[in-house]
Scaffold this motif. Structure first.
Motif, PDB file in Angstrom:
ATOM      1  N   ASP A   1      22.365 179.161 -21.840  1.00  0.00           N
ATOM      2  CA  ASP A   1      21.598 179.178 -20.582  1.00  0.00           C
ATOM      3  C   ASP A   1      21.653 177.837 -19.853  1.00  0.00           C
ATOM      4  N   ARG A   2      22.243 176.812 -20.427  1.00  0.00           N
ATOM      5  CA  ARG A   2      22.220 175.470 -19.827  1.00  0.00           C
ATOM      6  C   ARG A   2      22.763 175.533 -18.395  1.00  0.00           C
ATOM      7  N   HIS A   3      21.985 175.002 -17.469  1.00  0.00           N
ATOM      8  CA  HIS A   3      22.430 175.002 -16.068  1.00  0.00           C
ATOM      9  C   HIS A   3      21.781 173.832 -15.344  1.00  0.00           C
ATOM     10  N   SER A   4      22.434 173.404 -14.304  1.00  0.00           N
ATOM     11  CA  SER A   4      21.888 172.343 -13.470  1.00  0.00           C
ATOM     12  C   SER A   4      20.938 172.939 -12.444  1.00  0.00           C
ATOM     13  N   THR A   5      19.997 172.123 -12.008  1.00  0.00           N
ATOM     14  CA  THR A   5      19.089 172.503 -10.926  1.00  0.00           C
ATOM     15  C   THR A   5      19.409 171.604  -9.733  1.00  0.00           C
TER      16      THR A   5
ATOM     17  N   LEU B   1      21.610 180.550  -9.815  1.00  0.00           N
ATOM     18  CA  LEU B   1      22.197 180.434 -11.155  1.00  0.00           C
ATOM     19  C   LEU B   1      23.677 180.780 -11.082  1.00  0.00           C
ATOM     20  N   ARG B   2      24.487 179.996 -11.767  1.00  0.00           N
ATOM     21  CA  ARG B   2      25.916 180.274 -11.828  1.00  0.00           C
ATOM     22  C   ARG B   2      26.203 181.275 -12.926  1.00  0.00           C
ATOM     23  N   THR B   3      27.185 182.148 -12.691  1.00  0.00           N
ATOM     24  CA  THR B   3      27.632 182.981 -13.812  1.00  0.00           C
ATOM     25  C   THR B   3      28.694 182.190 -14.570  1.00  0.00           C
ATOM     26  N   ARG B   4      28.719 182.348 -15.855  1.00  0.00           N
ATOM     27  CA  ARG B   4      29.652 181.592 -16.687  1.00  0.00           C
ATOM     28  C   ARG B   4      30.901 182.411 -16.977  1.00  0.00           C
ATOM     29  N   GLN B   5      31.994 181.731 -17.098  1.00  0.00           N
ATOM     30  CA  GLN B   5      33.261 182.413 -17.305  1.00  0.00           C
ATOM     31  C   GLN B   5      33.503 182.682 -18.782  1.00  0.00           C
TER      32      GLN B   5
ATOM     33  N   ILE C   1      20.021 167.602 -13.043  1.00  0.00           N
ATOM     34  CA  ILE C   1      21.421 167.673 -12.596  1.00  0.00           C
ATOM     35  C   ILE C   1      22.008 166.272 -12.626  1.00  0.00           C
ATOM     36  N   TRP C   2      23.259 166.191 -13.055  1.00  0.00           N
ATOM     37  CA  TRP C   2      23.989 164.917 -13.107  1.00  0.00           C
ATOM     38  C   TRP C   2      24.730 164.763 -11.792  1.00  0.00           C
ATOM     39  N   LEU C   3      24.395 163.724 -11.036  1.00  0.00           N
ATOM     40  CA  LEU C   3      25.034 163.475  -9.743  1.00  0.00           C
ATOM     41  C   LEU C   3      25.588 162.054  -9.706  1.00  0.00           C
ATOM     42  N   SER C   4      26.724 161.917  -9.027  1.00  0.00           N
ATOM     43  CA  SER C   4      27.317 160.576  -8.910  1.00  0.00           C
ATOM     44  C   SER C   4      27.496 160.244  -7.427  1.00  0.00           C
ATOM     45  N   GLY C   5      28.714 159.960  -7.012  1.00  0.00           N
ATOM     46  CA  GLY C   5      28.955 159.561  -5.622  1.00  0.00           C
ATOM     47  C   GLY C   5      29.560 158.168  -5.592  1.00  0.00           C
TER      48      GLY C   5
HETATM   49  C1  FMN Z   1      29.894 162.874 -14.251  1.00  0.00           C
HETATM   50  C2  FMN Z   1      29.475 163.975 -13.312  1.00  0.00           C
HETATM   51  C3  FMN Z   1      29.181 163.683 -11.996  1.00  0.00           C
HETATM   52  C4  FMN Z   1      28.802 164.695 -11.121  1.00  0.00           C
HETATM   53  N1  FMN Z   1      28.537 164.368  -9.810  1.00  0.00           N
HETATM   54  C5  FMN Z   1      28.217 165.346  -8.942  1.00  0.00           C
HETATM   55  C6  FMN Z   1      27.926 165.039  -7.584  1.00  0.00           C
HETATM   56  O1  FMN Z   1      27.931 163.892  -7.175  1.00  0.00           O
HETATM   57  N2  FMN Z   1      27.645 166.060  -6.745  1.00  0.00           N
HETATM   58  C7  FMN Z   1      27.615 167.371  -7.185  1.00  0.00           C
HETATM   59  O2  FMN Z   1      27.369 168.260  -6.368  1.00  0.00           O
HETATM   60  N3  FMN Z   1      27.852 167.683  -8.476  1.00  0.00           N
HETATM   61  C8  FMN Z   1      28.148 166.720  -9.360  1.00  0.00           C
HETATM   62  N4  FMN Z   1      28.391 167.022 -10.671  1.00  0.00           N
HETATM   63  C9  FMN Z   1      28.288 168.444 -11.090  1.00  0.00           C
HETATM   64  C10 FMN Z   1      26.848 168.869 -11.367  1.00  0.00           C
HETATM   65  O3  FMN Z   1      26.225 167.979 -12.275  1.00  0.00           O
HETATM   66  C11 FMN Z   1      26.782 170.304 -11.994  1.00  0.00           C
HETATM   67  O4  FMN Z   1      27.440 170.305 -13.222  1.00  0.00           O
HETATM   68  C12 FMN Z   1      27.375 171.337 -11.068  1.00  0.00           C
HETATM   69  O5  FMN Z   1      26.544 171.460  -9.934  1.00  0.00           O
HETATM   70  C13 FMN Z   1      27.519 172.717 -11.739  1.00  0.00           C
HETATM   71  O6  FMN Z   1      26.293 173.186 -12.198  1.00  0.00           O
HETATM   72  P1  FMN Z   1      26.107 173.613 -13.723  1.00  0.00           P
HETATM   73  O7  FMN Z   1      25.938 172.318 -14.490  1.00  0.00           O
HETATM   74  O8  FMN Z   1      24.898 174.504 -13.724  1.00  0.00           O
HETATM   75  O9  FMN Z   1      27.337 174.352 -14.134  1.00  0.00           O
HETATM   76  C14 FMN Z   1      28.720 166.039 -11.575  1.00  0.00           C
HETATM   77  C15 FMN Z   1      28.988 166.321 -12.924  1.00  0.00           C
HETATM   78  C16 FMN Z   1      29.365 165.303 -13.782  1.00  0.00           C
HETATM   79  C17 FMN Z   1      29.670 165.643 -15.214  1.00  0.00           C
END
Ligand code: FMN
Length: 189
Positions: free
Chosen positions: A9-13, A174-178, A135-139
Motif C-alpha cells: 500500500d506504500r504511496h506518496s501523498t 492513488l496510483r495503481t501499481r504495475q 512524499i520525497w521531493l527534490s528540485g
Molecule cells: C530522490 C527522489 C526525488 C523526487 N523528486 C520529486 C520531485 O521533485 N517532484 C515530484 O513530483 N516527484 C518527485 N519524486 C517522486 C515522488 O516522491 C513520488 O515517488 C511520485 O510522486 C510517485 O508516487 P508514489 O511514491 O506513490 O509512487 C521524487 C522521488 C525520488 C526518489
C-alpha cells in the motif's frame, strides 16, 4: 499493521494534500529510527537528516526564492514567489543528505547513495504506518551549492531532496501499481 500490507500500500501523498499537525517529536523519532535499519555496506552510515519545520519554514522559503532568482536572474516575480511557497507546503520537512566516504576501498559512492535512498524509503514507510502522508521531493535548488552551504552541508554532503510530511487533507489520488513480472527475468545459466 501487517508489514506486507504496508509495503503493498506504500504511496506518496502530494504536498498539496499535506497539512498541520505534522508528526510530533516522538513520531519523528520513530521515523528516524526506522531509517537506521537500512542496509549499509561497511556500516558507513552515509546518511544525514535535516529537520525543517516552524518557525524555520519561512527562512527556507526565502533561501529557495533567493537561490532560484540568482540562477534565473530574468525570472518573473511570480515564478520566484512560487519557489518560496512550494518548499513550505508541508509542515515538516526531513532533508535527505548523503554523507559520502570518498575513495572508500570497498564501498563505491553509488552504493553509499543507494543506502541513503533505502533509509529515506524507511522514513516514508514509517510516516505512512503512523498515519501521516509523505512524499520525497527534490528540485534544482537541492543541487545548488549555495543552498547546500546555507543549510550547513559540507563538501562531501549532497542534499537529495526533502521528505515532506504532515497530516492528510482531502482525498489524494492513488496510483495503481504495475505487475512486476514484465520487469523481471530469470537467468538460467
Ligand atoms: C530522490 C527522489 C526525488 C523526487 N523528486 C520529486 C520531485 O521533485 N517532484 C515530484 O513530483 N516527484 C518527485 N519524486 C517522486 C515522488 O516522491 C513520488 O515517488 C511520485 O510522486 C510517485 O508516487 P508514489 O511514491 O506513490 O509512487 C521524487 C522521488 C525520488 C526518489
Amino acid at each position: 499493521m501487517n508489514a506486507l500490507d504496508l509495503l503493498f500500500d506504500r504511496h506518496s501523498t502530494p504536498a498539496k494534500h499535506l497539512c498541520a499537525p505534522p508528526p510530533d517529536d516522538t513520531q519523528l523519532d520513530i521515523m528516524l529510527r526506522a531509517a537506521m535499519s537500512a542496509p549499509d555496506h561497511a556500516a558507513l552510515v552515509p546518511w544525514r537528516f535535516l529537520i525543517v519545520r516552524e518557525p524555520a519554514l519561512p527562512a527556507l522559503g526565502e533561501l529557495w526564492a533567493t537561490a532560484y532568482a540568482s540562477r534565473h536572474p530574468h525570472a518573473e516575480p511570480e515564478l520566484v514567489q512560487r519557489q518560496r511557497e512550494k518548499i513550505q507546503r508541508a509542515p515538516l520537512l526531513i532533508g535527505i543528505i548523503s554523507h559520502l566516504s570518498e575513495n572508500h576501498p570497498r564501498v563505491p559512492e553509488l552504493e553509499q547513495h543507494l543506502a541513503v535512498a533505502v533509509a529515506a524509503g524507511h522514513i516514508l514507510l514509517a510516516a505512512q504506518a503512523l498515519g501521516y502522508g509523505a512524499i520525497w521531493l527534490s528540485g534544482e535548488s537541492c543541487r545548488d551549492r549555495h543552498v547546500s552551504h546555507a543549510l550547513g552541508l559540507s563538501e562531501n554532503e549532497h542534499l537529495l531532496g526533502f521528505i515532506n510530511t504532515g497530516s492528510i487533507k482531502g482525498n489524494p489520488p492513488l496510483r495503481t501499481r504495475q505487475d512486476p513480472w514484465p520487469y523481471t527475468r530469470e537467468w538460467m545459466g
